[in-house]
Scaffold this active site. Structure first.
Site, PDB file in Angstrom:
ATOM      1  N   CYS A  97      -3.621   3.519  -3.587  1.00  9.03           N
ATOM      2  CA  CYS A  97      -2.857   4.633  -3.785  1.00  9.03           C
ATOM      3  C   CYS A  97      -3.135   5.774  -4.749  1.00  9.03           C
ATOM      4  O   CYS A  97      -3.069   6.857  -4.406  1.00  9.03           O
ATOM      5  CB  CYS A  97      -1.367   3.922  -4.358  1.00  9.03           C
ATOM      6  SG  CYS A  97      -0.842   2.537  -3.475  1.00  9.03           S
ATOM      7  N   HIS A 153       2.141   8.328 -10.024  1.00  7.30           N
ATOM      8  CA  HIS A 153       1.301   7.466 -10.000  1.00  7.30           C
ATOM      9  C   HIS A 153      -0.218   8.099 -10.279  1.00  7.30           C
ATOM     10  O   HIS A 153      -1.072   7.972  -9.960  1.00  7.30           O
ATOM     11  CB  HIS A 153       0.836   6.551  -8.877  1.00  7.30           C
ATOM     12  CG  HIS A 153      -0.198   5.401  -9.051  1.00  7.30           C
ATOM     13  ND1 HIS A 153      -0.448   4.687  -7.872  1.00  7.30           N
ATOM     14  CD2 HIS A 153      -0.206   4.709  -9.928  1.00  7.30           C
ATOM     15  CE1 HIS A 153      -0.985   3.680  -8.474  1.00  7.30           C
ATOM     16  NE2 HIS A 153      -1.008   3.877  -9.717  1.00  7.30           N
TER      17      HIS A 153
END
Length: 507
Positions: A97, A153
């Site tokens: 990710c 993130h």
């Protein structure tokens, strides 16, 4: 027929015609009233020439987890948009990710940013390098209103690393890698906010409904005096596996885990439909370019029920199943569409490509990305002939390079290295083939002839291996050391210090 009867019939006909005419007038008035009501919810578009840009990122979505790649998956909205747009058949991403999102935002390979390993863990006091201007900042400088929803993130230890500090006018989402889809907590602490304000009021609201609904609110409030950029980074279909029952019930003939995973995908599809419908109702859609992509392949372990068929491996590996992303573009103003684009493309290319869509400029000569827009929309040869999958010399030493049709993997590729048909195919595509590879190895594949990586030809092509290893060595000169988990500072970052909310302000 007598003259008297003719006169009577003529009179009746005249009356009938008058009634019809009056009814039509009433309908016209009613229609006009409806139009006035509808127009009051629409904005005046095209006061600017730049298109709106909607970038949708799905989390952990596998290659065979959209309907246009797997007929058992129910994604009518994504299928329609993809088939009416341009399907990108060779968009490559990082295998997890945070590295993909870093490359997306900066136009730099993850290994040049320190994101080649774990990326940003919860307590890492860092983020995207602040000396780089990420593309949402560039879009804002170019006159765009900028919105972000969902998963960040990319660092949050101080304001400058957060979405609001990196060019987004509005942010509604979470900072960490994942969260509970209903409680919106990471661990036991809240990870949901609007801009800088924690939102405690959404416990029980499913994530795709939450982020899709908030996106609709932003769209409805957008004045239209500026073009809109919206980055919609859904938490679906990342773990934990959670989904409203109605989506599970779409897939009654499968075992529970796979039903939940596919249900999460169908929920994602519904949320995209909600956002697209809102843009149409607001008068924005005809001047919008939609980009859809996954951030990496699906995880193949037994907990997450992902699938990347026909490709090998999954999330966290250098195999095609971990790094070949589902992607397409759509726009009603595209002159050419309805085809599959087979040119090579890497996620770093979105930065200059999006700036090209926005009629903006990129003046960073060090950037790895190249502008793909003309090639994609004209269906011509890609300007890209090679790219780096990753270079990691620390915890998981391994690297991979694509040159033309050839792919070289050196060192640790990570397992699983399986080929797993989607279970919903009930054996019609063959049985799973499980493979565990040596951690330290040398692998060469011709992906034109062998796209599923079954035939390692490294021993047969030593000169090609030598050429590609030398090229890897050149790339390796730009490596930035990866974030070290030992640098974590859990004591100062502990949400207990911030009212039970994952927050910035500790580095």
């Amino acid at each position: 027929m007598s003259l008297k009867r003719r006169l009577i019939l003529t009179g009746l006909l005249v009356v009938l015609l008058m009634l019809v005419f009056k009814k039509e007038q009433v309908e016209i008035v009613k229609s006009s009233e409806r139009d006035e009501v509808d127009d009051s919810t629409r904005i005046v578009e095209h006061v600017h020439t730049k298109p709106n840009i909607l970038l949708v990122v799905a989390d952990d979505l596998g290659w065979s987890e959209v309907g246009y790649n797997n007929p058992y998956v129910i994604t009518p909205t994504l299928d329609s948009l993809a088939r009416d747009g341009i399907i990108l058949n060779q968009l490559y991403v990082s295998s997890s990710c945070s590295p993909t999102r870093a490359a997306l935002m900066t136009g730099y390979y993850a290994y040049r940013l320190g994101f080649q390993g774990h990326g940003i863990l919860r307590y890492i006091p860092s983020g995207l390098p602040l000396n780089l201007t990420i593309f949402p900042e560039k879009l804002k400088q170019s006159g765009y209103s900028t919105f972000m929803l969902g998963k960040w993130h990319l660092g949050y230890c101080k304001y400058e690393y957060t979405p609001n500090g990196r060019g987004f006018d509005h942010f509604y989402g979470y900072y960490l890698a994942s969260e509970d889809h209903y409680t919106h907590t990471g661990g036991k602490y809240l990870d949901l906010r609007e801009d800088l304000t924690p939102d405690w009021n959404q416990n029980g609201t499913y994530s795709t409904d939450l982020f899709g609904g908030k996106a609709v609110q932003y769209i409805q409030s957008h004045k239209g005096d500026k073009p809109m950029f919206m980055y919609l980074a859904f938490s679906n279909v990342h773990s934990p596996l959670q989904v409203p029952r109605k989506y599970m019930d779409i897939y009654p003939m499968m075992e529970k885990g796979r039903r939940m995973k596919l249900g999460m995908i169908s929920a994602l599809d519904d949320a995209v439909d909600t956002v697209v419908t809102a843009m149409k109702e607001r008068g924005l859609w005809d001047n919008t370019i939609l980009i859809f992509m996954s951030d990496n392949g699906a995880p193949l372990n037994d907990r997450f029920y992902g699938n990347n068929w026909p490709y090998r491996g999954g999330k966290g590996t250098l195999w095609e199943g971990g790094t070949r992303g589902v992607s397409f573009v759509h726009g009603n103003k595209l002159k050419n569409r309805g085809y599959v684009y087979n040119g090579l493309m890497h996620v770093v290319d979105w930065y200059p490509t999006i700036m090209s869509i926005a009629n903006g400029e990129v003046k960073d000569g060090e950037m790895d990305g190249v502008d793909m827009w003309e090639s994609i929309t004209q269906n011509t040869s890609s300007p890209r002939s090679e790219f780096i999958y990753n270079i990691n010399v620390q915890e998981y030493p391994g690297a991979a390079l694509r040159m033309g049709d050839y792919k070289l993997i050196v060192g640790k590729v990570n397992n699983p290295a399986h080929w797993v048909p989607p279970p919903e195919a009930n054996g019609t595509l063959g049985e799973p083939e499980y493979s565990q590879v040596h951690y330290d190895g040398l692998y060469l594949y011709n992906l034109d002839k062998d796209p599923t990586e079954r035939n390692n030809i490294a021993k047969e092509r030593p000169l090609k291996v030598k050429e590609m290893k030398e090229r890897l060595d050149e790339y390796n000169k730009k490596l930035v050391p990866a974030f070290d988990p030992e640098d974590s500072t859990p004591d100062v970052a502990d949400p207990k210090n911030f009212g039970g909310v994952w927050s910035s302000g500790w580095c």
